[in-house]
Design a protein around this motif. Structure first.
Motif, PDB file in Angstrom:
ATOM      1  N   PRO A 154       0.859  -1.184   0.000  1.00 21.67           N
ATOM      2  CA  PRO A 154       0.000   0.000   0.000  1.00 21.67           C
ATOM      3  C   PRO A 154       0.899   1.239   0.000  1.00 21.67           C
ATOM      4  O   PRO A 154       1.479   1.590   1.036  1.00 21.67           O
ATOM      5  N   GLU A 155       1.026   1.869  -1.182  1.00 19.77           N
ATOM      6  CA  GLU A 155       1.946   3.007  -1.307  1.00 19.77           C
ATOM      7  C   GLU A 155       1.534   4.138  -0.375  1.00 19.77           C
ATOM      8  O   GLU A 155       0.345   4.370  -0.162  1.00 19.77           O
ATOM      9  N   ASP A 156       2.542   4.863   0.127  1.00 20.47           N
ATOM     10  CA  ASP A 156       2.328   5.968   1.073  1.00 20.47           C
ATOM     11  C   ASP A 156       1.617   5.448   2.330  1.00 20.47           C
ATOM     12  O   ASP A 156       0.836   6.165   2.970  1.00 20.47           O
ATOM     13  N   GLY A 157       1.939   4.200   2.686  1.00 19.05           N
ATOM     14  CA  GLY A 157       1.285   3.524   3.811  1.00 19.05           C
ATOM     15  C   GLY A 157       1.354   4.310   5.112  1.00 19.05           C
ATOM     16  O   GLY A 157       0.368   4.397   5.855  1.00 19.05           O
ATOM     17  N   MET A 165      -6.330   1.128   5.180  1.00 22.50           N
ATOM     18  CA  MET A 165      -5.170   0.347   4.731  1.00 22.50           C
ATOM     19  C   MET A 165      -5.297  -1.101   5.187  1.00 22.50           C
ATOM     20  O   MET A 165      -4.970  -2.036   4.443  1.00 22.50           O
ATOM     21  N   ALA A 166      -5.777  -1.310   6.417  1.00 19.46           N
ATOM     22  CA  ALA A 166      -5.963  -2.670   6.932  1.00 19.46           C
ATOM     23  C   ALA A 166      -6.953  -3.451   6.073  1.00 19.46           C
ATOM     24  O   ALA A 166      -6.722  -4.627   5.752  1.00 19.46           O
ATOM     25  N   GLU A 167      -8.024  -2.797   5.656  1.00 19.86           N
ATOM     26  CA  GLU A 167      -9.006  -3.454   4.773  1.00 19.86           C
ATOM     27  C   GLU A 167      -8.350  -3.883   3.471  1.00 19.86           C
ATOM     28  O   GLU A 167      -8.571  -4.997   2.971  1.00 19.86           O
ATOM     29  N   GLU A 196       4.623   1.623  15.951  1.00 15.36           N
ATOM     30  CA  GLU A 196       3.241   1.623  16.443  1.00 15.36           C
ATOM     31  C   GLU A 196       2.254   1.286  15.316  1.00 15.36           C
ATOM     32  O   GLU A 196       1.286   0.548  15.521  1.00 15.36           O
ATOM     33  N   MET A 197       2.533   1.790  14.118  1.00 10.82           N
ATOM     34  CA  MET A 197       1.668   1.486  12.975  1.00 10.82           C
ATOM     35  C   MET A 197       1.637  -0.020  12.717  1.00 10.82           C
ATOM     36  O   MET A 197       0.576  -0.603  12.477  1.00 10.82           O
ATOM     37  N   PHE A 198       2.787  -0.678  12.815  1.00 10.20           N
ATOM     38  CA  PHE A 198       2.811  -2.127  12.590  1.00 10.20           C
ATOM     39  C   PHE A 198       2.053  -2.864  13.689  1.00 10.20           C
ATOM     40  O   PHE A 198       1.343  -3.835  13.414  1.00 10.20           O
ATOM     41  N   SER A 199       2.187  -2.402  14.942  1.00  8.13           N
ATOM     42  CA  SER A 199       1.437  -3.044  16.026  1.00  8.13           C
ATOM     43  C   SER A 199      -0.054  -2.943  15.762  1.00  8.13           C
ATOM     44  O   SER A 199      -0.801  -3.920  15.908  1.00  8.13           O
ATOM     45  N   GLN A 200      -0.497  -1.754  15.366  1.00  7.90           N
ATOM     46  CA  GLN A 200      -1.924  -1.565  15.093  1.00  7.90           C
ATOM     47  C   GLN A 200      -2.380  -2.434  13.930  1.00  7.90           C
ATOM     48  O   GLN A 200      -3.450  -3.028  13.965  1.00  7.90           O
ATOM     49  N   LEU A 201      -1.544  -2.505  12.875  1.00  5.82           N
ATOM     50  CA  LEU A 201      -1.913  -3.320  11.715  1.00  5.82           C
ATOM     51  C   LEU A 201      -2.070  -4.787  12.110  1.00  5.82           C
ATOM     52  O   LEU A 201      -2.984  -5.474  11.651  1.00  5.82           O
TER      53      LEU A 201
END
Lengths: 527, 527
Positions: A154-157, A165-167, A196-201
């Protein structure tokens, strides 16, 4: 450390801590302004990347040009070991073309991407979130019909709405994506934020634990390595990076920094790679020479000063023990003294063997050319070193299919009179064309005479000469960037005479421009 | 952003979030191998650092040489605004000398340091922990008797036993130290680890909250900026850094990366600096030119490619909005188009005014010299740009006290014959000495002829030529590093003719070697 030692050391490394090195020197790196590698040069770099032990080579973006397609296909056919990956947008044609390019690899991967941030969706793609979701579903399914190994980004993730993005990631996983890479496309994130973004994902997409999650960071704020490292600490096990940190704008995370960070701090961090660190210095030199991108002296790991005792300055008294100031050994990255390898009486066989030791497999016509070039230089230079041989071979790689060649020149220069140059060029029909010119200095006079002989009007954008090794008789290596009829191209030349190196570089840049080996003006070449 | 805007923007920034920028370009930066700045060059950089708005200038290490002492004293006397700091080991003489150098500043600081890691105490200092504690007590007390503003650094802090280091820091605080800097001297730490160290130190030494705590990071593993940033997030409010990230080995944290990271992410992070970001590009160019340390194209913030639209490549279609790919505006760091400023008919007054706009205060004999040089170049070059003027002035700064000068040379070069050079040198007695030589190429022939004329045997360690701007008539800037009678020195030259630039650079390197402006071989110049 010998090879045996390295294997033994690996025995007590946990498989779950193995980090895959995804090298994008030939894709994101090659998108840097001013880099125009031909297929043979890309192949040479790919061979070296395989020797370095990277896990995945992103060899190019096949849809963007026939040249890029051929280069990726050549690498897929020739390089054993690493996964060979081609980049594709989510369109049907992109993915088809990427597959055609990589299909002959033993381990082909298709990497498809589309932006998920609203700013990119609205302003670049000019579409909707729904459309993006549909495109991802179709693209991953299509890629999966060709190969099991499919990566989605997902570019510009890092600037995307995380729930959307998760969807999108869930859709990619449902269609069979095996690697999910979440890029910090614009180099905006900070280590804690990215982790933190990876944890949330992972919370939003529990299926992520079944695949390889990957980082891809840009260095706009100087944090590419730190952000990649934060991603690894948050569980990511693939790092997208480039040799010497080249790439769009301030570049990608630097491969050598990531690898040596994990290597040096392995006992604290646990994570490890399969890279043969002793090939780092040579890989860095090759990429710098073929791309024309210099490495600054204070660059970590591969800069001239990165290892104090390589700086040529005698440090007496204080350095009573190496480890007082050095946390790495220069040998670990393959930096050795630049020892004499060949002299003017060395034969063709000795040259071939020495080149093979350096990792260059040269034979037939290429060996003849390299030998001729070696002899010319050995006549002028007392010692021909490993670094010189690397420069000679790299120089010859540039000459594969030229339609213009420098025959000879004469120059007079003085601080007391205007310079005069006379230059002879062999054109594509084999005719010798001679022209004369004055100029501001001898280089300018030579360049103007070449312009006349070739009938081109060239605008010099950049010009640089440096010595390959030290010593009065060092080889000079010239790099030029020209604009010729609206096209920007680069050229490089090596000679003991800097004027000759400059003239060769200039003629090659014109030849490159004529053959369409110019810089891309298509900037949609992220993530 | 105008100055008024910046002040307004600062109004809602919290004072407790203000981060002080401690610039060590002239101290740790100048310790890089191959850098040999004279007092005038250091003063010029210090003026620019003041314009840039740094809070503290570490101007040098006064005890190390009379030249360093004079340079620090000159800066202390001339530069208004920033604190002027001199470095000193804990010895009585070091501190006395540092004080003599900085005492004339309006805001003098003494920075004293000693190693607290066992490896440094045992192997470098060859002493005991007790002795270290005693030295710190005496040194800080002595420094405090001279000035209120005293900084103490436990060298190799990140590898020190934290409880011992805490004891040492408490001693420094008890004696009145106002800034405590805990360096990662060898570039070994990681962001979380470094932040955790500061948290522990605050627990062990509650008095730390009464003073400024500082970070000083090296980039050996590519983490200098990230580690500094982790320190800021852990409450540190001084960052020691250098322009272009120069410094020992892989260098210090890069000033421009730290500043632009805080600037760009201020709304998330809170921390802010008083730096005038619009001076960043010019400061970077000045430091690169005077030190001879190039900045690689993919360097964050100040590399040629850091801003996509500066790369000279037309990016049509895709960049529908700047913010799709760019998180910073090139104007923020003072990158503007290289516009025409002067032509061959411009007079002395116009030159003086234009130089003043560029931040160079040039008058009297220096203006006469710059004007002569400008006229020579304007005769050959259609347009003289701001970048050219910077190069000319920087070039002239190199010429202050030379005992050798290039008078003229003639060269013949050809691919078909050996080159011949005839060179005339003016020696320290004003005599013209003419010599001739052949060589591998014209540059080699010129260098050999200079060797003959000066009676020196020089070993060329490094050689580089690059164009200052683009265009066929661009100025060439040559940099050489020589070993002359066992001493290593650098030289730089600017001319439209690369051979002339090379000859000037070579002669100056010899002059620098004779005047003792050589590279230091005293490596005890950390933290």
């Amino acid at each position: 450390m010998t090879k045996v030692d390295r294997k033994e050391a690996n025995n007590h490394k946990k498989t779950s801590d193995r980090v895959f090195i995804f090298d994008t020197t030939l894709r994101d790196g090659e998108q840097s302004p001013g880099i125009s590698l031909n297929a043979q040069e890309k192949l040479e770099i790919a061979h070296q990347l395989a020797r370095l032990g990277v896990d995945i080579i992103e060899a190019g973006f096949p849809i963007t040009s026939p040249g890029d397609f051929e280069a990726v296909r050549g690498i897929a056919r020739e390089i054993d070991g690493p996964v060979i990956c081609g980049l594709a947008r989510t369109s049907f044609k992109d993915i088809e073309r990427a597959w055609e390019a990589v299909r002959d690899s033993e381990r082909p991967r298709i990497h498809t991407f589309i932006a998920t941030s609203d700013i990119h969706i609205e302003r670049k793609l000019q579409t909707t979130r729904e459309d993006v979701m549909g495109q991802v579903k179709a693209a991953v399914a299509q890629a999966k019909s060709f190969t099991d190994d499919v990566e989605f980004s997902p570019e510009d993730g890092s600037r995307s709405d995380i729930e959307f993005m998760a969807e999108v990631i869930q859709i990619a996983l449902d269609e069979g994506a095996t690697t999910i890479n979440v890029p910090d496309t614009v180099g905006y994130t900070m280590p804690d934020e990215y982790a933190e973004m990876f944890s949330q994902l992972h919370e939003l997409v529990p299926d992520l634990k079944k695949v390889v999650v990957s980082v891809h960071c840009h260095d706009d704020l100087g944090l590419a390595v730190a952000n990649s490292f934060a991603g690894i600490q948050a569980g990511c096990r693939q790092v997208e990076c480039a040799v010497n940190g080249i790439g769009e704008r301030a570049g990608n995370a630097s491969l050598e920094e990531i690898v040596m960070l994990l290597h040096t701090r392995q006992s604290s961090v646990g994570a490890w790679t399969g890279v043969n660190t002793e090939e780092i210095a040579r890989t860095s030199r090759m990429v710098s020479r073929l791309t024309g991108y210099s490495v600054q002296p204070n660059k970590a790991i591969v800069g001239r000063n990165a290892f104090a005792h390589e700086a040529g300055i005698h440090q007496d008294g204080v350095l009573k023990e190496r480890t007082t100031y050095e946390i790495m050994d220069a040998k670990t990255i393959g930096l050795e003294t630049n020892t004499l390898v060949l002299g003017k009486h060395s034969g063709r066989h000795a040259l071939k063997n020495t080149l093979a030791e350096l990792g260059f497999e040269v034979d037939g016509a290429a060996l003849n050319k390299a030998f001729k070039h070696f002899k010319e230089i050995a006549d002028k230079k007392k010692q021909v070193t490993a670094l010189d041989l690397e420069a000679i071979v790299s120089d010859d790689l540039r000459q594969t299919s030229e339609n213009l060649n420098l025959a000879w020149f004469d120059v007079e220069a003085s601080t007391r009179r205007d310079p005069k140059a006379k230059v002879a060029i062999i054109d594509s029909n084999g005719n010798e064309v001679v022209s004369e010119s004055g100029g501001d200095g001898p280089v300018d006079a030579i360049f103007k005479a070449i312009d006349k002989a070739t009938g081109k009007h060239c605008d010099l954008k950049e010009y640089n000469v440096s010595a390959v090794t030290s010593g009065q008789d060092a080889l000079g290596e010239a790099k030029v960037m020209l604009e010729v009829d609206g096209k920007v191209a680069t050229g490089q030349g090596v000679a003991t005479d800097v004027l000759e190196a400059s003239a060769r570089a200039y003629v090659r840049a014109i030849a490159n421009a004529e053959q369409g080996r110019t810089l891309k003006d298509d900037s949609e070449v992220v993530p």
